[in-house]
Design a protein around this motif. Structure first.
Motif, PDB file in Angstrom:
ATOM      1  N   GLN A 130      43.445   7.720  11.668  1.00 41.21           N
ATOM      2  CA  GLN A 130      42.375   6.674  11.502  1.00 41.21           C
ATOM      3  C   GLN A 130      43.047   5.311  12.344  1.00 41.21           C
ATOM      4  O   GLN A 130      41.987   4.499  12.984  1.00 41.21           O
ATOM      5  CB  GLN A 130      42.081   6.302  10.187  1.00 41.21           C
ATOM      6  N   ARG A 131      43.981   5.112  12.697  1.00 38.96           N
ATOM      7  CA  ARG A 131      44.514   4.215  13.623  1.00 38.96           C
ATOM      8  C   ARG A 131      45.700   4.698  14.358  1.00 38.96           C
ATOM      9  O   ARG A 131      46.046   5.768  14.233  1.00 38.96           O
ATOM     10  CB  ARG A 131      45.188   3.035  12.777  1.00 38.96           C
ATOM     11  N   PHE A 165      45.614   6.120  17.468  1.00 39.06           N
ATOM     12  CA  PHE A 165      45.115   7.494  17.968  1.00 39.06           C
ATOM     13  C   PHE A 165      46.178   7.353  19.279  1.00 39.06           C
ATOM     14  O   PHE A 165      46.109   6.223  19.899  1.00 39.06           O
ATOM     15  CB  PHE A 165      43.765   7.373  18.421  1.00 39.06           C
ATOM     16  N   ARG A 194      32.985   9.561  15.002  1.00 37.09           N
ATOM     17  CA  ARG A 194      33.246   9.803  16.285  1.00 37.09           C
ATOM     18  C   ARG A 194      34.941   9.342  16.310  1.00 37.09           C
ATOM     19  O   ARG A 194      35.530   8.823  15.074  1.00 37.09           O
ATOM     20  CB  ARG A 194      32.871   8.472  17.316  1.00 37.09           C
ATOM     21  N   ILE A 195      35.451   9.488  17.536  1.00 39.83           N
ATOM     22  CA  ILE A 195      36.996   9.069  17.559  1.00 39.83           C
ATOM     23  C   ILE A 195      36.717   7.738  18.374  1.00 39.83           C
ATOM     24  O   ILE A 195      36.166   7.793  19.624  1.00 39.83           O
ATOM     25  CB  ILE A 195      37.705  10.014  18.141  1.00 39.83           C
ATOM     26  N   GLY A 196      36.957   6.648  17.985  1.00 44.42           N
ATOM     27  CA  GLY A 196      36.458   5.682  18.719  1.00 44.42           C
ATOM     28  C   GLY A 196      37.209   4.247  18.365  1.00 44.42           C
ATOM     29  O   GLY A 196      38.302   4.068  17.526  1.00 44.42           O
ATOM     30  N   ALA A 197      36.888   3.363  18.720  1.00 42.17           N
ATOM     31  CA  ALA A 197      37.310   1.942  18.666  1.00 42.17           C
ATOM     32  C   ALA A 197      36.566   1.130  17.487  1.00 42.17           C
ATOM     33  O   ALA A 197      35.310   1.044  17.491  1.00 42.17           O
ATOM     34  CB  ALA A 197      37.377   1.107  19.893  1.00 42.17           C
ATOM     35  N   ILE A 198      37.358   0.354  16.820  1.00 40.91           N
ATOM     36  CA  ILE A 198      36.620  -0.608  15.850  1.00 40.91           C
ATOM     37  C   ILE A 198      37.126  -2.128  16.566  1.00 40.91           C
ATOM     38  O   ILE A 198      38.081  -2.230  16.864  1.00 40.91           O
ATOM     39  CB  ILE A 198      37.167  -0.590  14.401  1.00 40.91           C
ATOM     40  N   ILE A 199      35.902  -2.572  16.781  1.00 37.11           N
ATOM     41  CA  ILE A 199      36.055  -3.981  17.299  1.00 37.11           C
ATOM     42  C   ILE A 199      35.497  -5.076  16.727  1.00 37.11           C
ATOM     43  O   ILE A 199      34.279  -5.018  16.012  1.00 37.11           O
ATOM     44  CB  ILE A 199      35.200  -4.011  18.789  1.00 37.11           C
ATOM     45  N   PRO A 200      36.348  -6.174  16.093  1.00 35.60           N
ATOM     46  CA  PRO A 200      35.840  -7.037  15.201  1.00 35.60           C
ATOM     47  C   PRO A 200      34.699  -7.791  15.623  1.00 35.60           C
ATOM     48  O   PRO A 200      34.531  -7.984  16.870  1.00 35.60           O
ATOM     49  CB  PRO A 200      37.102  -8.151  15.228  1.00 35.60           C
ATOM     50  N   VAL A 211      34.347   3.798  24.793  1.00 33.87           N
ATOM     51  CA  VAL A 211      35.143   4.146  23.373  1.00 33.87           C
ATOM     52  C   VAL A 211      34.509   3.863  22.380  1.00 33.87           C
ATOM     53  O   VAL A 211      34.634   4.392  21.241  1.00 33.87           O
ATOM     54  CB  VAL A 211      36.413   3.499  23.461  1.00 33.87           C
ATOM     55  N   ARG A 225      41.204  -1.345  15.830  1.00 29.09           N
ATOM     56  CA  ARG A 225      41.547  -0.167  15.378  1.00 29.09           C
ATOM     57  C   ARG A 225      41.093   0.910  16.184  1.00 29.09           C
ATOM     58  O   ARG A 225      40.086   0.725  16.717  1.00 29.09           O
ATOM     59  CB  ARG A 225      41.279   0.333  14.132  1.00 29.09           C
TER      60      ARG A 225
END
Lengths: 152, 158
Positions: free
Chosen positions: A14-15, A17, A53-59, B13, B53
Protein backbone atom coordinates in the motif's frame (compact mmCIF):
# COMPACT_ATOMS: atom_id res chain seq x y z
CA UNK A 1 -11.50 -16.58 -2.08
CA UNK A 2 -8.25 -14.68 -2.13
CA UNK A 3 -4.93 -16.43 -2.58
CA UNK A 4 -2.08 -15.86 -0.13
CA UNK A 5 -0.29 -13.95 -2.84
CA UNK A 6 -3.28 -11.66 -3.32
CA UNK A 7 -3.52 -11.05 0.43
CA UNK A 8 0.15 -10.08 0.55
CA UNK A 9 -0.28 -7.78 -2.42
CA UNK A 10 -3.21 -6.10 -0.71
CA UNK A 11 -1.52 -5.55 2.62
CA UNK A 12 2.19 -5.14 1.98
CA UNK A 13 2.27 -2.84 -1.03
CA UNK A 14 0.00 0.00 0.00
CA UNK A 15 3.01 2.24 0.28
CA UNK A 16 6.55 2.42 -1.13
CA UNK A 17 5.59 0.74 -4.36
CA UNK A 18 8.86 0.05 -6.23
CA UNK A 19 10.01 2.93 -8.39
CA UNK A 20 12.17 0.71 -10.56
CA UNK A 21 12.15 -0.33 -14.21
CA UNK A 22 10.36 -3.59 -13.43
CA UNK A 23 8.32 -3.02 -10.26
CA UNK A 24 6.18 -6.14 -10.59
CA UNK A 25 9.20 -8.38 -11.17
CA UNK A 26 10.84 -6.85 -8.10
CA UNK A 27 7.74 -7.54 -6.01
CA UNK A 28 7.70 -11.08 -7.39
CA UNK A 29 11.34 -11.60 -6.38
CA UNK A 30 10.55 -10.34 -2.91
CA UNK A 31 7.64 -12.78 -2.59
CA UNK A 32 9.36 -15.71 -4.28
CA UNK A 33 6.90 -15.98 -7.15
CA UNK A 34 7.07 -15.14 -10.84
CA UNK A 35 6.35 -11.75 -12.36
CA UNK A 36 3.47 -13.31 -14.28
CA UNK A 37 1.87 -14.55 -11.08
CA UNK A 38 2.02 -11.04 -9.63
CA UNK A 39 0.54 -9.48 -12.78
CA UNK A 40 -2.20 -12.12 -12.91
CA UNK A 41 -3.05 -11.67 -9.25
CA UNK A 42 -3.28 -7.90 -9.58
CA UNK A 43 -5.37 -8.10 -12.75
CA UNK A 44 -7.76 -10.35 -10.92
CA UNK A 45 -7.93 -8.07 -7.85
CA UNK A 46 -8.66 -5.22 -10.20
CA UNK A 47 -11.33 -7.11 -12.14
CA UNK A 48 -13.02 -8.29 -8.98
CA UNK A 49 -13.01 -4.70 -7.68
CA UNK A 50 -10.91 -5.45 -4.61
CA UNK A 51 -8.51 -2.67 -5.52
CA UNK A 52 -9.33 0.75 -6.84
CA UNK A 53 -5.92 1.06 -8.56
CA UNK A 54 -2.21 1.15 -7.97
CA UNK A 55 -1.75 4.82 -7.63
CA UNK A 56 -0.70 7.90 -5.79
CA UNK A 57 -2.38 9.52 -2.82
CA UNK A 58 -1.94 13.26 -3.05
CA UNK A 59 -2.89 15.33 0.02
CA UNK A 60 -5.72 17.83 -0.48
CA UNK A 61 -4.75 21.15 -2.01
CA UNK A 62 -1.23 20.09 -3.00
CA UNK A 63 -2.38 20.40 -6.57
CA UNK A 64 -5.46 22.32 -7.41
CA UNK A 65 -8.14 23.25 -4.90
CA UNK A 66 -10.41 20.71 -3.31
CA UNK A 67 -13.27 20.58 -0.89
CA UNK A 68 -15.57 18.17 0.84
CA UNK A 69 -19.16 19.13 0.11
CA UNK A 70 -22.57 17.93 1.19
CA UNK A 71 -26.22 18.32 0.29
CA UNK A 72 -29.52 17.16 1.79
CA UNK A 73 -31.57 15.24 -0.72
CA UNK A 74 -34.90 13.48 -0.23
CA UNK A 75 -34.40 9.72 -0.25
CA UNK A 76 -36.44 9.13 -3.41
CA UNK A 77 -34.31 11.57 -5.44
CA UNK A 78 -30.97 10.47 -4.09
CA UNK A 79 -29.92 8.14 -6.87
CA UNK A 80 -30.86 10.65 -9.55
CA UNK A 81 -29.06 13.54 -7.87
CA UNK A 82 -25.97 11.42 -7.14
CA UNK A 83 -25.79 10.56 -10.84
CA UNK A 84 -26.13 14.25 -11.77
CA UNK A 85 -23.20 15.04 -9.47
CA UNK A 86 -21.10 12.13 -10.71
CA UNK A 87 -21.26 13.46 -14.24
CA UNK A 88 -18.83 16.21 -13.18
CA UNK A 89 -15.28 14.94 -13.69
CA UNK A 90 -14.19 17.19 -10.80
CA UNK A 91 -16.05 14.87 -8.38
CA UNK A 92 -13.97 11.89 -7.28
CA UNK A 93 -15.82 10.52 -4.24
CA UNK A 94 -19.54 10.52 -3.62
CA UNK A 95 -21.19 8.71 -0.72
CA UNK A 96 -24.60 8.43 0.79
CA UNK A 97 -24.32 8.79 4.57
CA UNK A 98 -26.76 8.19 7.41
CA UNK A 99 -27.74 11.73 8.27
CA UNK A 100 -30.24 14.39 7.24
CA UNK A 101 -27.24 15.79 5.39
CA UNK A 102 -27.06 12.63 3.34
CA UNK A 103 -24.94 13.09 0.22
CA UNK A 104 -21.23 13.79 0.73
CA UNK A 105 -18.81 14.28 -2.11
CA UNK A 106 -15.28 15.49 -2.78
CA UNK A 107 -14.42 17.93 -5.56
CA UNK A 108 -11.07 18.90 -6.97
CA UNK A 109 -10.55 21.80 -9.38
CA UNK A 110 -7.60 23.69 -10.82
CA UNK A 111 -8.27 26.86 -8.79
CA UNK A 112 -10.85 28.59 -6.62
CA UNK A 113 -12.75 30.06 -9.59
CA UNK A 114 -13.04 26.68 -11.25
CA UNK A 115 -14.23 25.16 -7.96
CA UNK A 116 -16.86 27.88 -7.51
CA UNK A 117 -18.08 27.39 -11.05
CA UNK A 118 -18.47 23.66 -10.63
CA UNK A 119 -20.31 24.02 -7.33
CA UNK A 120 -22.55 26.67 -8.90
CA UNK A 121 -23.28 24.32 -11.78
CA UNK A 122 -24.12 21.48 -9.37
CA UNK A 123 -26.48 23.75 -7.44
CA UNK A 124 -28.19 24.83 -10.66
CA UNK A 125 -28.54 21.36 -12.01
CA UNK A 126 -29.70 19.66 -8.83
CA UNK A 127 -31.66 22.56 -7.36
CA UNK A 128 -30.05 22.00 -3.93
CA UNK A 129 -27.67 24.14 -1.91
CA UNK A 130 -24.19 22.73 -1.59
CA UNK A 131 -22.51 23.10 1.81
CA UNK A 132 -18.73 23.36 1.62
CA UNK A 133 -16.29 21.93 4.10
CA UNK A 134 -12.81 22.68 2.77
CA UNK A 135 -9.87 21.31 4.69
CA UNK A 136 -8.56 23.78 7.25
CA UNK A 137 -5.99 21.58 8.88
CA UNK A 138 -4.81 18.06 8.23
CA UNK A 139 -3.68 16.07 11.24
CA UNK A 140 -2.95 12.82 9.48
CA UNK A 141 -3.38 11.33 6.08
CA UNK A 142 -2.39 7.83 5.31
CA UNK A 143 -5.21 5.46 4.41
CA UNK A 144 -2.80 2.56 4.35
CA UNK A 145 -4.41 0.11 6.60
CA UNK A 146 -3.65 -3.44 7.75
CA UNK A 147 -6.56 -5.51 6.50
CA UNK A 148 -7.62 -8.59 8.36
CA UNK A 149 -8.23 -10.93 5.41
CA UNK A 150 -8.64 -14.21 7.25
CA UNK A 151 -12.21 -14.77 6.09
CA UNK A 152 -12.02 -13.22 2.67
CA UNK B 1 10.32 21.20 -10.58
CA UNK B 2 6.59 21.41 -10.59
CA UNK B 3 6.00 21.79 -14.29
CA UNK B 4 3.33 20.83 -16.78
CA UNK B 5 4.86 17.40 -17.26
CA UNK B 6 4.66 16.65 -13.55
CA UNK B 7 1.06 17.76 -13.61
CA UNK B 8 0.29 15.29 -16.40
CA UNK B 9 2.36 12.61 -14.73
CA UNK B 10 0.32 12.97 -11.54
CA UNK B 11 -2.86 12.79 -13.55
CA UNK B 12 -1.67 9.47 -14.96
CA UNK B 13 -0.57 7.93 -11.67
CA UNK B 14 -3.73 9.13 -9.98
CA UNK B 15 -5.70 7.15 -12.56
CA UNK B 16 -3.63 4.09 -11.86
CA UNK B 17 -0.34 2.53 -12.83
CA UNK B 18 -0.65 0.08 -15.73
CA UNK B 19 -0.37 -3.55 -14.63
CA UNK B 20 2.29 -4.75 -17.09
CA UNK B 21 6.01 -5.50 -17.09
CA UNK B 22 7.22 -1.94 -17.72
CA UNK B 23 4.49 0.38 -16.43
CA UNK B 24 6.67 3.48 -16.21
CA UNK B 25 7.65 3.04 -19.86
CA UNK B 26 3.96 3.03 -20.81
CA UNK B 27 3.39 6.29 -18.95
CA UNK B 28 6.59 7.77 -20.42
CA UNK B 29 5.38 6.99 -23.89
CA UNK B 30 2.10 8.80 -23.27
CA UNK B 31 3.95 11.85 -21.95
CA UNK B 32 6.80 11.72 -24.44
CA UNK B 33 9.46 11.37 -21.77
CA UNK B 34 11.79 8.49 -20.97
CA UNK B 35 11.02 5.67 -18.58
CA UNK B 36 13.82 6.75 -16.23
CA UNK B 37 12.57 10.32 -16.32
CA UNK B 38 9.16 9.07 -15.15
CA UNK B 39 10.77 7.18 -12.28
CA UNK B 40 13.02 10.06 -11.25
CA UNK B 41 10.11 12.50 -11.30
CA UNK B 42 7.95 10.17 -9.19
CA UNK B 43 10.78 9.74 -6.67
CA UNK B 44 11.11 13.49 -6.43
CA UNK B 45 7.36 14.05 -6.07
CA UNK B 46 7.31 11.50 -3.29
CA UNK B 47 10.37 12.91 -1.51
CA UNK B 48 8.90 16.42 -1.60
CA UNK B 49 5.59 15.24 -0.12
CA UNK B 50 3.41 16.00 -3.15
CA UNK B 51 2.80 12.26 -3.37
CA UNK B 52 2.02 11.14 0.14
CA UNK B 53 1.71 7.48 -0.60
CA UNK B 54 2.24 5.42 -3.71
CA UNK B 55 0.95 1.87 -3.87
CA UNK B 56 -2.04 -0.42 -3.91
CA UNK B 57 -5.27 1.44 -3.12
CA UNK B 58 -7.72 -1.09 -1.74
CA UNK B 59 -11.50 -1.03 -1.76
CA UNK B 60 -12.28 -1.51 1.90
CA UNK B 61 -15.93 -2.41 1.43
CA UNK B 62 -15.22 -5.19 -1.08
CA UNK B 63 -12.69 -6.70 1.34
CA UNK B 64 -15.14 -7.06 4.17
CA UNK B 65 -14.76 -3.62 5.74
CA UNK B 66 -18.36 -2.67 5.20
CA UNK B 67 -18.69 -0.05 7.88
CA UNK B 68 -17.16 3.26 6.95
CA UNK B 69 -17.90 5.95 9.48
CA UNK B 70 -17.25 9.65 9.31
CA UNK B 71 -17.17 10.84 12.93
CA UNK B 72 -17.51 14.52 13.72
CA UNK B 73 -17.16 16.58 16.89
CA UNK B 74 -17.75 20.16 17.90
CA UNK B 75 -14.51 21.16 19.59
CA UNK B 76 -13.51 24.67 20.71
CA UNK B 77 -10.81 26.09 18.45
CA UNK B 78 -8.19 26.23 21.23
CA UNK B 79 -8.62 22.52 21.95
CA UNK B 80 -8.58 21.21 18.38
CA UNK B 81 -4.87 20.27 18.21
CA UNK B 82 -4.93 18.49 21.54
CA UNK B 83 -8.06 16.50 20.71
CA UNK B 84 -6.81 15.63 17.21
CA UNK B 85 -3.60 14.23 18.70
CA UNK B 86 -5.70 12.21 21.11
CA UNK B 87 -7.78 10.77 18.24
CA UNK B 88 -4.66 9.75 16.35
CA UNK B 89 -3.57 7.52 19.20
CA UNK B 90 -6.25 5.07 18.11
CA UNK B 91 -4.96 2.74 15.39
CA UNK B 92 -8.36 2.49 13.71
CA UNK B 93 -8.50 6.24 13.02
CA UNK B 94 -7.20 6.72 9.49
CA UNK B 95 -7.81 10.38 8.75
CA UNK B 96 -8.26 13.43 10.91
CA UNK B 97 -9.17 16.87 9.64
CA UNK B 98 -10.33 20.23 10.87
CA UNK B 99 -13.05 21.74 8.68
CA UNK B 100 -15.11 24.92 9.03
CA UNK B 101 -18.39 24.98 10.96
CA UNK B 102 -21.48 26.30 9.24
CA UNK B 103 -24.75 27.49 10.79
CA UNK B 104 -26.34 24.24 9.55
CA UNK B 105 -23.45 22.03 10.68
CA UNK B 106 -21.81 22.75 14.01
CA UNK B 107 -18.92 20.30 13.75
CA UNK B 108 -15.30 21.07 13.03
CA UNK B 109 -13.22 17.98 13.80
CA UNK B 110 -13.56 14.96 11.51
CA UNK B 111 -12.09 11.50 11.53
CA UNK B 112 -12.66 8.31 9.55
CA UNK B 113 -13.00 4.81 10.97
CA UNK B 114 -13.15 1.72 8.74
CA UNK B 115 -14.40 -1.49 10.33
CA UNK B 116 -15.82 -4.87 9.42
CA UNK B 117 -19.26 -4.02 10.73
CA UNK B 118 -21.21 -1.27 12.39
CA UNK B 119 -21.12 -2.69 15.88
CA UNK B 120 -17.31 -2.89 15.84
CA UNK B 121 -17.05 0.71 14.70
CA UNK B 122 -19.58 1.88 17.28
CA UNK B 123 -17.59 0.12 20.01
CA UNK B 124 -14.41 1.80 18.79
CA UNK B 125 -16.13 5.15 18.76
CA UNK B 126 -17.48 4.53 22.26
CA UNK B 127 -13.90 3.96 23.43
CA UNK B 128 -12.93 7.34 22.02
CA UNK B 129 -15.91 9.14 23.49
CA UNK B 130 -15.71 7.50 26.91
CA UNK B 131 -12.59 9.42 27.88
CA UNK B 132 -13.27 12.45 30.05
CA UNK B 133 -11.64 14.90 27.67
CA UNK B 134 -14.17 13.98 24.94
CA UNK B 135 -17.30 14.13 27.05
CA UNK B 136 -18.16 17.80 26.71
CA UNK B 137 -18.19 17.68 22.92
CA UNK B 138 -21.26 17.17 20.81
CA UNK B 139 -20.69 14.54 18.18
CA UNK B 140 -22.28 12.52 15.41
CA UNK B 141 -21.38 9.44 13.45
CA UNK B 142 -22.28 9.19 9.77
CA UNK B 143 -22.03 5.68 8.39
CA UNK B 144 -21.84 5.39 4.65
CA UNK B 145 -24.71 3.67 2.87
CA UNK B 146 -24.15 3.64 -0.86
CA UNK B 147 -20.90 4.53 -2.58
CA UNK B 148 -21.83 6.34 -5.77
CA UNK B 149 -18.26 7.07 -6.82
CA UNK B 150 -14.73 6.28 -5.64
CA UNK B 151 -11.77 6.97 -7.84
CA UNK B 152 -8.57 8.96 -8.00
CA UNK B 153 -8.85 12.67 -8.59
CA UNK B 154 -8.55 13.84 -12.15
CA UNK B 155 -6.02 16.64 -12.26
CA UNK B 156 -5.15 19.00 -15.02
CA UNK B 157 -8.73 19.79 -15.86
CA UNK B 158 -9.76 22.54 -18.24
Amino acid sequence: MLTNLQKKLLNDFQRDFPLTLTPYADIAAQLNVTENEVLQALHELNQRQFISRIGAIIPPNQIGVSTLAAISVPENELEFVAAQINRFSEVNHNYERENALNLWFVLIATDATHLNNVIGAIENETGYDVLRFPLEKEFFIDLSFQLDLTNV
Amino acid sequence: MFDAINQQLLAHVAEGLPICARPYAVIGERLNISETDVIERLKHLQASGIIKRFGVIVKHAALGYRANAMCVWHVPEEKIDEIAQYLLEFPFVTLCYQRPMLPEWRYNLYCMIHGKDKSTVLAQLARINSRPQMQPFEHQVLFSRRCFKQRGAIYNLN
